[in-house]
Design an enzyme around this catalytic site. Structure first.
Site, PDB file in Angstrom:
ATOM      1  N   ASP A   1       0.845  -1.187   0.000  1.00 50.68           N
ATOM      2  CA  ASP A   1       0.000   0.000   0.000  1.00 50.68           C
ATOM      3  C   ASP A   1       0.887   1.247   0.000  1.00 50.68           C
ATOM      4  O   ASP A   1       1.848   1.334   0.781  1.00 50.68           O
ATOM      5  CB  ASP A   1      -0.904   0.008   1.242  1.00 50.68           C
ATOM      6  CG  ASP A   1      -1.949   1.103   1.181  1.00 50.68           C
ATOM      7  OD1 ASP A   1      -3.047   0.828   0.666  1.00 50.68           O
ATOM      8  OD2 ASP A   1      -1.658   2.224   1.631  1.00 50.68           O
TER       9      ASP A   1
ATOM     10  N   ASN B   1      -2.730  13.052  -3.214  1.00 51.88           N
ATOM     11  CA  ASN B   1      -3.703  13.430  -4.243  1.00 51.88           C
ATOM     12  C   ASN B   1      -4.340  14.780  -3.942  1.00 51.88           C
ATOM     13  O   ASN B   1      -4.501  15.628  -4.819  1.00 51.88           O
ATOM     14  CB  ASN B   1      -4.801  12.369  -4.341  1.00 51.88           C
ATOM     15  CG  ASN B   1      -4.663  11.509  -5.582  1.00 51.88           C
ATOM     16  OD1 ASN B   1      -3.941  11.843  -6.512  1.00 51.88           O
ATOM     17  ND2 ASN B   1      -5.354  10.397  -5.594  1.00 51.88           N
TER      18      ASN B   1
ATOM     19  N   ASP C   1      -1.542   9.978 -10.246  1.00 51.09           N
ATOM     20  CA  ASP C   1      -1.422   8.981 -11.314  1.00 51.09           C
ATOM     21  C   ASP C   1       0.041   8.753 -11.690  1.00 51.09           C
ATOM     22  O   ASP C   1       0.456   7.621 -11.966  1.00 51.09           O
ATOM     23  CB  ASP C   1      -2.200   9.424 -12.552  1.00 51.09           C
ATOM     24  CG  ASP C   1      -3.707   9.301 -12.363  1.00 51.09           C
ATOM     25  OD1 ASP C   1      -4.136   8.684 -11.364  1.00 51.09           O
ATOM     26  OD2 ASP C   1      -4.449   9.819 -13.210  1.00 51.09           O
TER      27      ASP C   1
ATOM     28  N   GLU D   1      -4.575   2.619  -4.422  1.00 50.00           N
ATOM     29  CA  GLU D   1      -3.135   2.565  -4.182  1.00 50.00           C
ATOM     30  C   GLU D   1      -2.694   1.222  -3.607  1.00 50.00           C
ATOM     31  O   GLU D   1      -1.600   1.102  -3.057  1.00 50.00           O
ATOM     32  CB  GLU D   1      -2.718   3.693  -3.234  1.00 50.00           C
ATOM     33  CG  GLU D   1      -3.208   3.563  -1.798  1.00 50.00           C
ATOM     34  CD  GLU D   1      -4.613   4.096  -1.570  1.00 50.00           C
ATOM     35  OE1 GLU D   1      -4.966   4.382  -0.413  1.00 50.00           O
ATOM     36  OE2 GLU D   1      -5.373   4.225  -2.558  1.00 50.00           O
TER      37      GLU D   1
END
Length: 252
Positions: free
Chosen positions: A123, A131, A140, A166
């Site tokens: 993770d 983000n 991204d 993620e």
């Protein structure tokens, strides 16, 4: 034997460019048309043979070549589309790794065929904050770069996928704990280079990894559940680490 020869010829034909394929087809059609014209006019109209051979050849070339080129081009495009659709159904378009559905099917095959192995639940730490701070385009880019990190670190027979958001899963075939820790640490250390690689020099991208070894008869769901517990322990201990074992002991 003849079948193998036919398959070999078809493969050689498919390896040609569309232009060469079209030329070959028109040449064969032309040879066939001229042969039939020769036979026909040799019996009935021998005085007009030369003229009709020329006319037949011109007609075959003018009509056959564009048609051959058109249909062969369409065939190439359809085959390319089929390959792309198959890839889209199996691959995560952002990271280039397997998608979730393909991961489970590939892992089931690997587990049945090999038995032993290790599962890594990975993770990206604090991805939502990244983000929110830099935008989804930057997020991204991080995921795309992390996909490259995983691709470099795993072996050819391993199964790696983006499971969602993620979260990533990696099944290491024929791996013991030493192999699993080595791969996991390699991924963790390489992840620290992602920030500068995507233009976020002041961002330290880290990952948490939980490892589980597969016992005989253990299902994939059970294996993933154990790895998920170790992943949770890694996050509880402060992230940016690899954890193996139900006790939550940090891997060196």
């Amino acid at each position: 034997m003849r079948r193998l020869e036919a398959i070999s010829l078809m493969r050689r034909f498919e390896a040609m460019s569309v232009l060469r394929q079209s030329t070959l087809i028109v040449f064969l059609a032309l040879a066939g048309a001229d042969l039939l014209t020769t036979i026909f006019y040799g019996i009935f109209f021998s005085d007009r043979y030369l003229l009709d051979i020329v006319l037949t050849s011109i007609i075959v070339i003018i009509v056959g070549y564009p048609l051959a080129y058109f249909f062969l081009s369409q065939n190439v495009r359809l085959r390319a589309m089929a390959v792309e659709l198959d890839r889209a159904a199996r691959i995560d378009d952002l990271t280039g790794l397997y998608n979730r559905r393909t991961f489970f099917s590939e892992c089931e095959v690997a587990i049945k065929g090999l038995g032993e192995g290790a599962f890594l639940y990975v993770d990206v730490d604090h991805f939502k904050k990244l983000n929110d701070r830099f935008g989804h385009a930057a997020g991204d880019s991080v995921l795309r770069e992390f996909g490259d990190v995983i691709s470099v670190c795993v072996r050819g027979g391993d199964v790696a996928a983006r499971l969602g958001g993620e979260e990533f899963g990696i099944y290491l075939a024929h791996a013991d704990i030493a192999n699993a820790l080595k791969v996991a640490e390699r991924i963790r250390k390489r992840s620290l280079q992602i920030g500068p690689a995507v233009g976020l020099d002041d961002v330290r991208v880290t990952v948490s990894i939980g490892i589980a070894l597969r016992d005989q008869g253990q299902t994939l769901d059970e294996l993933m559940q154990l790895a998920d517990e170790n992943l949770y322990a890694a996050k509880e201990q402060g992230r940016d680490r690899v954890v193996f074992g139900a006790s939550g002991k940090r891997a060196a």
